[in-house]
Design an enzyme around this catalytic site. Structure first.
Site, PDB file in Angstrom:
ATOM      1  N   PRO A 111      37.452  38.093  39.218  1.00 18.87           N
ATOM      2  CA  PRO A 111      38.124  36.787  39.311  1.00 18.87           C
ATOM      3  C   PRO A 111      39.598  36.918  38.952  1.00 18.87           C
ATOM      4  CG  PRO A 111      36.979  36.956  37.229  1.00 18.87           C
ATOM      5  CD  PRO A 111      36.653  38.217  37.984  1.00 18.87           C
ATOM      6  N   PHE A 116      42.831  36.731  36.620  1.00 19.48           N
ATOM      7  CA  PHE A 116      43.106  37.049  35.214  1.00 19.48           C
ATOM      8  C   PHE A 116      42.177  38.128  34.645  1.00 19.48           C
ATOM      9  CE2 PHE A 116      43.911  32.479  35.959  1.00 19.48           C
ATOM     10  CZ  PHE A 116      45.294  32.488  35.887  1.00 19.48           C
ATOM     11  N   ASP A 137      47.719  45.170  46.695  1.00 17.04           N
ATOM     12  CA  ASP A 137      47.353  44.058  45.803  1.00 17.04           C
ATOM     13  C   ASP A 137      47.130  42.797  46.641  1.00 17.04           C
ATOM     14  OD1 ASP A 137      46.717  43.048  43.313  1.00 17.04           O
ATOM     15  OD2 ASP A 137      48.765  42.446  42.833  1.00 17.04           O
ATOM     16  N   GLU A 138      46.367  41.863  46.108  1.00 18.04           N
ATOM     17  CA  GLU A 138      46.048  40.607  46.816  1.00 18.04           C
ATOM     18  C   GLU A 138      45.392  40.918  48.169  1.00 18.04           C
ATOM     19  OE1 GLU A 138      46.268  38.125  45.045  1.00 18.04           O
ATOM     20  OE2 GLU A 138      47.852  38.556  43.620  1.00 18.04           O
ATOM     21  N   ALA A 139      44.460  41.849  48.159  1.00 23.26           N
ATOM     22  CA  ALA A 139      43.857  42.350  49.410  1.00 23.26           C
ATOM     23  C   ALA A 139      43.129  41.260  50.194  1.00 23.26           C
ATOM     24  CB  ALA A 139      42.883  43.474  49.081  1.00 23.26           C
ATOM     25  N   TYR A 155      37.535  30.189  45.140  1.00 24.17           N
ATOM     26  CA  TYR A 155      37.180  29.227  44.077  1.00 24.17           C
ATOM     27  C   TYR A 155      35.803  28.599  44.288  1.00 24.17           C
ATOM     28  CZ  TYR A 155      38.028  25.167  47.073  1.00 24.17           C
ATOM     29  OH  TYR A 155      37.927  24.220  48.072  1.00 24.17           O
ATOM     30  N   CYS A 198      36.212  33.582  29.668  1.00 25.98           N
ATOM     31  CA  CYS A 198      36.064  32.168  30.029  1.00 25.98           C
ATOM     32  C   CYS A 198      37.015  31.335  29.177  1.00 25.98           C
ATOM     33  CB  CYS A 198      34.619  31.713  29.806  1.00 25.98           C
ATOM     34  SG  CYS A 198      34.399  29.952  30.117  1.00 25.98           S
ATOM     35  N   CYS A 234      32.973  31.446  32.834  1.00 25.45           N
ATOM     36  CA  CYS A 234      31.639  32.063  32.854  1.00 25.45           C
ATOM     37  C   CYS A 234      30.759  31.243  33.816  1.00 25.45           C
ATOM     38  CB  CYS A 234      31.032  32.070  31.457  1.00 25.45           C
ATOM     39  SG  CYS A 234      30.672  30.412  30.858  1.00 25.45           S
TER      40      CYS A 234
HETATM   41  N1  LIG Z   1      43.621  32.179  31.468  1.00 24.44           N
HETATM   42  C1  LIG Z   1      44.701  32.959  31.492  1.00 24.44           C
HETATM   43  N2  LIG Z   1      45.913  32.470  31.778  1.00 24.44           N
HETATM   44  C2  LIG Z   1      46.999  33.254  31.841  1.00 24.44           C
HETATM   45  N3  LIG Z   1      46.957  34.600  31.620  1.00 24.44           N
HETATM   46  C3  LIG Z   1      45.790  35.136  31.330  1.00 24.44           C
HETATM   47  C4  LIG Z   1      44.597  34.353  31.257  1.00 24.44           C
HETATM   48  N4  LIG Z   1      43.574  35.182  30.959  1.00 24.44           N
HETATM   49  C5  LIG Z   1      44.111  36.427  30.855  1.00 24.44           C
HETATM   50  N5  LIG Z   1      45.427  36.397  31.079  1.00 24.44           N
HETATM   51  C6  LIG Z   1      46.358  37.550  31.046  1.00 24.44           C
HETATM   52  O1  LIG Z   1      46.366  38.132  32.331  1.00 24.44           O
HETATM   53  C7  LIG Z   1      46.247  39.535  32.193  1.00 24.44           C
HETATM   54  C8  LIG Z   1      45.658  40.147  33.454  1.00 24.44           C
HETATM   55  O2  LIG Z   1      46.626  39.988  34.478  1.00 24.44           O
HETATM   56  P1  LIG Z   1      46.440  40.630  35.906  1.00 24.44           P
HETATM   57  O3  LIG Z   1      46.270  42.106  35.780  1.00 24.44           O
HETATM   58  O4  LIG Z   1      47.604  40.145  36.733  1.00 24.44           O
HETATM   59  O5  LIG Z   1      45.051  39.982  36.394  1.00 24.44           O
HETATM   60  P2  LIG Z   1      44.494  39.730  37.871  1.00 24.44           P
HETATM   61  O6  LIG Z   1      45.268  40.592  38.821  1.00 24.44           O
HETATM   62  O7  LIG Z   1      43.042  40.099  37.808  1.00 24.44           O
HETATM   63  O8  LIG Z   1      44.673  38.261  38.143  1.00 24.44           O
HETATM   64  C9  LIG Z   1      45.372  39.701  30.971  1.00 24.44           C
HETATM   65  O9  LIG Z   1      45.568  40.954  30.365  1.00 24.44           O
HETATM   66  C10 LIG Z   1      45.845  38.578  30.066  1.00 24.44           C
HETATM   67  O10 LIG Z   1      46.920  38.972  29.254  1.00 24.44           O
HETATM   68  C1  LIG Z   2      40.486  31.684  43.619  1.00 25.70           C
HETATM   69  C2  LIG Z   2      41.536  31.580  44.676  1.00 25.70           C
HETATM   70  C3  LIG Z   2      42.769  32.182  44.495  1.00 25.70           C
HETATM   71  N1  LIG Z   2      43.717  32.093  45.451  1.00 25.70           N
HETATM   72  C4  LIG Z   2      45.034  32.703  45.238  1.00 25.70           C
HETATM   73  C5  LIG Z   2      45.686  32.341  43.934  1.00 25.70           C
HETATM   74  C6  LIG Z   2      46.573  33.514  43.640  1.00 25.70           C
HETATM   75  O1  LIG Z   2      47.806  33.298  44.322  1.00 25.70           O
HETATM   76  C7  LIG Z   2      45.808  34.690  44.265  1.00 25.70           C
HETATM   77  C8  LIG Z   2      45.015  35.500  43.254  1.00 25.70           C
HETATM   78  O2  LIG Z   2      45.879  36.175  42.365  1.00 25.70           O
HETATM   79  P1  LIG Z   2      45.346  37.146  41.191  1.00 25.70           P
HETATM   80  O3  LIG Z   2      46.297  38.312  41.268  1.00 25.70           O
HETATM   81  O4  LIG Z   2      43.942  37.540  41.453  1.00 25.70           O
HETATM   82  O5  LIG Z   2      45.512  36.390  39.928  1.00 25.70           O
HETATM   83  O6  LIG Z   2      44.895  34.121  45.199  1.00 25.70           O
HETATM   84  C9  LIG Z   2      43.460  31.424  46.635  1.00 25.70           C
HETATM   85  O7  LIG Z   2      44.324  31.361  47.540  1.00 25.70           O
HETATM   86  N2  LIG Z   2      42.250  30.821  46.821  1.00 25.70           N
HETATM   87  C10 LIG Z   2      41.268  30.877  45.887  1.00 25.70           C
HETATM   88  O8  LIG Z   2      40.162  30.298  46.119  1.00 25.70           O
END
Ligand SMILES: Nc1ncnc2c1ncn2[C@@H]1O[C@H](COP(=O)(O)OP(=O)(O)O)[C@@H](O)[C@H]1O
Ligand SMILES: Cc1cn([C@H]2C[C@H](O)[C@@H](COP(=O)(O)O)O2)c(=O)[nH]c1=O
Length: 241
Positions: free
Chosen positions: A36, A38, A112-114, A144, A169, A201
């Protein structure tokens, strides 16, 4: 009973032949990081790409040009860790933009953002199996609504490794597997961060979705009523004129 007569000799499959990919490169690898929002997907991708670079391999990072939340030309984690990248609308344009010679020298490609790349499957197949690249992909497995997002799940059968990360969560601190959208929008793609989404969660996803779906229904109802009302007032105005 009929037998399929193959023209490929077993020797070439069992190791007797040239097992390199066209162009005499060794076949590459595909590694997938999902979870998911974060969960640390971007952080893990950056770590792996940096470590490949430190080991002397040529690396390049790509992200979707749809997501320019933190920077246009860098992949940025939610913690602010950064790496320069190519922001592209699709993956098929990468080789031309990067340059044929530079591409030939490239060892590792991070994506990233695959979930935003429609041509993910074809690109990964070609990069790993024809061009000998190691491809490391980070993306959302589900949106979502917990529906499969883009082509991320399609590349699992191609992958050498799959890592599913979890977040915390926001309600109870337990492991979060899902992303809850906090706003009323219902389109699949909606760029945003903690202002729009939170990791949850299973229990809080179910509860949160119930609340959000009721809220979306109420808002939709209000909007419809408002539109009917403004249509009526237009009709009234027209009648006066
Ligand atoms: N609910 C949250 N809101 C903002 N930042 C968060 C939240 N939960 C975790 N984080 C931060 O985001 C980091 C992970 O960022 P990132 O690697 O960009 O995640 P992802 O790419 O999976 O979205 C975590 O190490 C933490 O510091
Ligand atoms: C759940 C969900 C996410 N997105 C978008 C929101 C963010 O711009 C990226 C995800 O970024 P992250 O690096 O994994 O934090 O995707 C969306 O467009 N639609 C969704 O349902």
């Amino acid at each position: 009973m009929s037998y399929f007569k193959s023209s490929i000799s077993l020797g070439s499959i069992q190791g007797g032949g040239d097992m390199t990919v066209p162009g005499n490169r060794m076949p590459g690898e595909i590694h997938v990081i999902v979870g998911p929002m974060f969960a640390g997907k971007t952080t893990a991708l950056l770590r792996r790409i940096r470590s490949e670079g430190d080991n002397g391999r040529n690396v390049a990072m790509i992200k979707s040009s749809k997501d320019v939340r933190y920077a246009i030309d860098s992949v940025v984690s939610h913690d602010g860790a950064k790496f320069p990248c190519w922001a592209l609308p699709d993956l098929s344009s990468f080789r031309d933009k990067f340059g044929g010679d530079a591409y030939a020298r490239l060892d590792v490609i991070g994506i990233d953002e695959a979930q935003f790349f429609e041509d993910l499957y074809d690109f990964c197949c070609k990069a790993a199996e024809q061009d000998g690249k190691t491809v490391i992909i980070a993306g959302l497995d589900g949106d979502y609504m917990r529906r499969s997002f883009g082509s991320v799940l399609d590349i699992i059968p191609l992958a050498d490794s799959v890592t599913k990360l979890t977040a915390r969560c926001e309600f109870c601190g337990k492991r979060a597997f899902f992303t809850l959208r906090k706003t009323e929008e219902i389109q699949t793609e909606l760029i945003g961060g903690a202002d729009v989404y939170m990791p949850v969660c299973r229990q809080h996803y179910v509860n949160g979705q119930l609340i959000m779906q009721s809220a979306r229904a109420v808002l939709l109802n209000c909007r419809v009523k408002r539109e009917v009302k403004s249509d009526d007032s237009c009709l009234e105005e027209a009648a006066v004129i």
